[in-house]
Design an enzyme around this catalytic site. Structure first.
Site, PDB file in Angstrom:
ATOM      1  N   SER A 118       0.770  -1.059  -0.045  1.00 37.14           N
ATOM      2  CA  SER A 118      -0.101  -0.010  -0.089  1.00 37.14           C
ATOM      3  C   SER A 118       0.796   1.175  -0.008  1.00 37.14           C
ATOM      4  O   SER A 118       1.731   1.348  -0.973  1.00 37.14           O
ATOM      5  CB  SER A 118      -1.132  -0.086   1.294  1.00 37.14           C
ATOM      6  OG  SER A 118      -2.053   0.930   1.132  1.00 37.14           O
ATOM      7  N   GLU A 215      -2.115  -2.904  -7.940  1.00 33.05           N
ATOM      8  CA  GLU A 215      -3.210  -3.124  -7.141  1.00 33.05           C
ATOM      9  C   GLU A 215      -3.513  -1.665  -6.492  1.00 33.05           C
ATOM     10  O   GLU A 215      -2.815  -0.824  -6.603  1.00 33.05           O
ATOM     11  CB  GLU A 215      -3.004  -4.318  -6.359  1.00 33.05           C
ATOM     12  CG  GLU A 215      -2.026  -4.131  -5.269  1.00 33.05           C
ATOM     13  CD  GLU A 215      -2.443  -3.186  -3.946  1.00 33.05           C
ATOM     14  OE1 GLU A 215      -3.597  -3.294  -3.597  1.00 33.05           O
ATOM     15  OE2 GLU A 215      -1.725  -2.362  -3.524  1.00 33.05           O
ATOM     16  N   HIS A 280      -4.639  -5.565  -1.342  1.00 29.98           N
ATOM     17  CA  HIS A 280      -5.769  -5.400  -0.293  1.00 29.98           C
ATOM     18  C   HIS A 280      -6.806  -6.597  -0.173  1.00 29.98           C
ATOM     19  O   HIS A 280      -7.864  -6.287   0.362  1.00 29.98           O
ATOM     20  CB  HIS A 280      -6.455  -4.103  -0.364  1.00 29.98           C
ATOM     21  CG  HIS A 280      -5.441  -3.012  -0.221  1.00 29.98           C
ATOM     22  ND1 HIS A 280      -4.363  -2.517  -1.081  1.00 29.98           N
ATOM     23  CD2 HIS A 280      -4.957  -2.085   0.817  1.00 29.98           C
ATOM     24  CE1 HIS A 280      -3.676  -1.658  -0.595  1.00 29.98           C
ATOM     25  NE2 HIS A 280      -4.139  -1.057   0.414  1.00 29.98           N
TER      26      HIS A 280
END
Length: 310
Positions: A118, A215, A280
């Site tokens: 992330s 992602e 995630h």
């Protein structure tokens, strides 16, 4: 710098001391405690950095001041007794502290695994470009997926202790968006973070020669379109060899997300695998960055030329 093979850190061994840092957002204390217990169960000796349980005085979305978060990471990386550095979580804030790190000192220190995803994409990119070190796009130890999913934890553990056992990766959901095979060095992470790094002084020039991992979370389709379009217009995707797409949690119905991915990436003329099971989602693969690999988008596999760690 484009996609190039990077120096791989050493693997872990039972009894190793490891550090947990919070370079971005604040953590949930109970989750951190549980994550530390998991690491102890792996026969590691985890140490929480001094500010990992903190919160910025006025900006509650940061774990501590930029200076304190940078100091925690630098001290952990430069401490020869620490054999790996785990991010407690993502969130936001790595961009604010990455330029406060002493990169001369970080380059001089022994390489070690850095694990996170992330917002930690910013640090993955920085360690690649500024230190030439391979890192691990993997779950955060105070994150919900790491604590709830046995497969996520086990695959990370094997990557750290027995990396030769996870040379080929796949997921039950993996399938071709664009079929074919390609080779290259793995690069990437969170789409939004890659897009917002463009134009910064030491950003990677592009993904040429690479297998790009992408992602994201919580981005509606038009914002995914915007980020991909920014990468395309900047020429950042010129020369990319293949693309591996992970999870798009809370980004809207996947059919709408997929339409954007097909529209923006399908015309590049390279193999693209989708729903590869990292990021995630409810389960998350650990993927080494900066390691040569072969993507078989048709079969839904990613095979690495070398183990992630030496």
């Amino acid at each position: 710098m484009t996609a190039a093979e990077l120096r791989r850190p050493p693997r872990l061994h039972p009894g190793d001391r490891v550090a947990v840092v919070a370079p971005s957002g604040p953590i949930v204390a109970e989750r951190l405690d549980c994550g530390l217990d998991v690491l102890r169960g792996w026969d590691l000796d985890p140490v929480a950095a001094p500010h990992v349980r903190g919160t910025h005085g006025t900006l509650g979305y940061l774990a501590a001041s930029d200076e304190d978060r940078a100091r925690d990471l630098q001290d952990a990386w430069c401490d020869p007794s620490v054999k790996a550095v785990f991010a407690a979580r993502g969130g936001y804030g790595a961009q604010r502290m990455v330029d406060l790190l002493d990169w001369s000192a970080l380059r001089a220190a022994a390489a070690k695994p850095l694990i996170g995803f992330s917002d930690v994409t910013v640090l993955h990119e920085a360690f690649a470009v500024r230190a030439g070190v391979s890192t691990l796009h993997g779950p955060a130890v105070a994150g919900e997926v790491f604590l709830k999913d046995d497969a996520t934890r086990e695959q990370l553990r094997r990557t750290l202790f027995a990396p030769e056992s996870v040379r080929t990766l796949t997921s039950a959901s993996a399938r071709p968006l664009v079929p074919g095979r390609a080779r290259g060095v793995t690069v990437g992470g969170c789409l939004a973070m890659l897009a917002t790094e463009l134009g910064t002084p030491r950003a990677r020039r592009g993904a040429a020669g690479g297998l790009l991992l992408l992602e994201d979370v919580g981005e509606p389709p038009y914002r995914i379109d915007r980020a991909l379009t920014q990468l395309l217009r900047a020429g950042w995707l010129d020369g990319v060899n293949g693309i591996v797409l992970g999870s798009w949690a809370r980004c809207g119905p996947y059919e709408r997300v997929r339409e954007v991915l097909v529209d923006r990436l399908g015309g590049l003329g390279v193999p693209v695998a989708e729903e590869f099971g990292f990021g995630h989602g409810d389960s998350a693969l650990t993927l080494p960055l900066g390691v040569p690999a072969e993507l078989d988008a048709t079969a839904g596999t990613l095979s690495f030329a070398h183990p992630a760690l030496v």
